[in-house]
Design a protein around this motif. Sequence first.
Motif, mmCIF file in Angstrom:
data_model
loop_
_atom_site.group_PDB
_atom_site.id
_atom_site.type_symbol
_atom_site.label_atom_id
_atom_site.label_comp_id
_atom_site.label_asym_id
_atom_site.label_seq_id
_atom_site.Cartn_x
_atom_site.Cartn_y
_atom_site.Cartn_z
ATOM 1 N N GLU A 39 -12.848 -2.750 3.681
ATOM 2 C CA GLU A 39 -13.349 -1.469 4.178
ATOM 3 C C GLU A 39 -14.870 -1.408 4.185
ATOM 4 O O GLU A 39 -15.449 -0.488 4.761
ATOM 5 C CB GLU A 39 -12.787 -0.327 3.319
ATOM 6 C CG GLU A 39 -11.293 -0.128 3.462
ATOM 7 C CD GLU A 39 -10.874 0.145 4.898
ATOM 8 O OE1 GLU A 39 -11.575 0.932 5.570
ATOM 9 O OE2 GLU A 39 -9.869 -0.434 5.342
ATOM 10 N N GLY A 55 0.788 -1.226 0.000
ATOM 11 C CA GLY A 55 0.000 0.000 0.000
ATOM 12 C C GLY A 55 0.813 1.265 0.000
ATOM 13 O O GLY A 55 0.256 2.356 -0.219
ATOM 14 N N ASP A 56 2.132 1.188 0.230
ATOM 15 C CA ASP A 56 2.968 2.384 0.207
ATOM 16 C C ASP A 56 3.125 2.889 -1.224
ATOM 17 O O ASP A 56 3.126 2.117 -2.185
ATOM 18 C CB ASP A 56 4.352 2.091 0.809
ATOM 19 C CG ASP A 56 4.294 1.892 2.310
ATOM 20 O OD1 ASP A 56 3.327 2.372 2.931
ATOM 21 O OD2 ASP A 56 5.211 1.257 2.874
ATOM 22 N N SER A 57 3.284 4.186 -1.356
ATOM 23 C CA SER A 57 3.442 4.815 -2.665
ATOM 24 C C SER A 57 4.900 5.219 -2.895
ATOM 25 O O SER A 57 5.517 5.821 -2.014
ATOM 26 C CB SER A 57 2.546 6.057 -2.775
ATOM 27 O OG SER A 57 1.188 5.702 -2.666
ATOM 28 N N ARG A 102 -10.210 4.766 5.127
ATOM 29 C CA ARG A 102 -9.713 4.495 6.478
ATOM 30 C C ARG A 102 -9.816 5.714 7.385
ATOM 31 O O ARG A 102 -9.792 5.569 8.618
ATOM 32 C CB ARG A 102 -8.263 4.011 6.409
ATOM 33 C CG ARG A 102 -8.128 2.613 5.800
ATOM 34 C CD ARG A 102 -6.682 2.233 5.561
ATOM 35 N NE ARG A 102 -6.579 0.878 4.999
ATOM 36 C CZ ARG A 102 -5.443 0.338 4.557
ATOM 37 N NH1 ARG A 102 -4.308 1.046 4.611
ATOM 38 N NH2 ARG A 102 -5.440 -0.889 4.065
ATOM 39 N N ASP A 127 -5.653 4.317 -3.340
ATOM 40 C CA ASP A 127 -5.855 5.671 -2.815
ATOM 41 C C ASP A 127 -7.248 5.796 -2.208
ATOM 42 O O ASP A 127 -7.419 6.447 -1.163
ATOM 43 C CB ASP A 127 -5.667 6.687 -3.949
ATOM 44 C CG ASP A 127 -5.786 8.119 -3.459
ATOM 45 O OD1 ASP A 127 -4.973 8.524 -2.607
ATOM 46 O OD2 ASP A 127 -6.693 8.836 -3.930
ATOM 47 N N LYS A 139 -7.193 4.182 1.256
ATOM 48 C CA LYS A 139 -6.573 5.051 2.270
ATOM 49 C C LYS A 139 -7.544 6.137 2.720
ATOM 50 O O LYS A 139 -7.585 6.502 3.901
ATOM 51 C CB LYS A 139 -5.301 5.663 1.700
ATOM 52 C CG LYS A 139 -4.187 4.650 1.458
ATOM 53 C CD LYS A 139 -2.970 5.304 0.821
ATOM 54 C CE LYS A 139 -1.878 4.269 0.558
ATOM 55 N NZ LYS A 139 -0.686 4.876 -0.102
ATOM 56 N N LYS A 140 -8.348 6.655 1.792
ATOM 57 C CA LYS A 140 -9.326 7.685 2.154
ATOM 58 C C LYS A 140 -10.446 7.093 3.000
ATOM 59 O O LYS A 140 -10.951 7.742 3.928
ATOM 60 C CB LYS A 140 -9.894 8.326 0.887
ATOM 61 C CG LYS A 140 -8.892 9.194 0.135
ATOM 62 C CD LYS A 140 -9.508 9.786 -1.123
ATOM 63 C CE LYS A 140 -8.497 10.643 -1.869
ATOM 64 N NZ LYS A 140 -9.066 11.198 -3.134
#
Length: 285
Positions: free
Chosen positions: A246, A159-161, A215, A209, A212-213
């Motif tokens: 999610e 998940g890291d960019s 979360r 992305d 992540k939003k």
Amino acid sequence: MKITAKQSAATFLFILILPLVSCIKKPADVIPPASEIHGEEISPNEEPAVPIETLAEAKILSPKANLCLLGRDGKMHGILNLSYGDNVEVIFIDGQIVTMQSEDMVYAHSVYNQVEYWMDMDSIALQCQNALVVEKAVLYADKDFLLTTDEKNSPFRFGDSVCRSTKEEDESEYYDRIYYYDRNVKKVKSAFVKKGCLSTRVDDIVVMDCVKKLRVTKRATPRNEIFKKAAKYNPCPRVAAALEAEKTEKIENNYQDVLNALPGAKYKVNVPELLTVDQSKDPFQ
């Protein structure tokens, strides 16, 4: 043989004229051309070489970056602010990047919206594309994976960019060269990771992305909009699983609140007090 006076006069005259004849300039076709003297051809109509200017795309990897102009005081002054992921173009002259040093920082001559600026080189990476870490990626300093590097940032997790180099010399079946921003030293760094740890698919990047939003988004309406956006893409199985997770609401409750909510509970236990008493004795007796 007797030499007459006429012969003597002719001989004398020849001796006088000989030095003059030797000083006469050679014909033009006998003089070597300048090109032979200097070893290269010189064209009288040839113009001096014009520097070749090219532009290379660069990506902002720092959270914030300034586009600067050089002031009369010899210092760089921020004019516009850019953020992570924005693109600029860097100027090269004859294949060399144009840079300038000011106050212990190196700036690259850049173009943004057809206007020339100076950009801090610690904030950008040249010729790269967005990438998503889909497998745990250990950072290496070399292409042969003999020396691990940067323990504070390694490994990158799912998940890291990051950004993947698109330079021709970095194309390989065994490794990817990445660029990332090190918040500890506030500069862009590069390293090598094993092939297969990254995804450059737009579907994976956009959906992750969205994850992540989700979360950090609690309200129902904004969450529904994010799910609606993610539904337009077809990510890889692992990213799809993260999105699916999610959809299930996770509720965390305080242990004391749970005890108080138990139906028919006769005893109310104060958890902090429970931790201070003798645990060998049953507090309910």
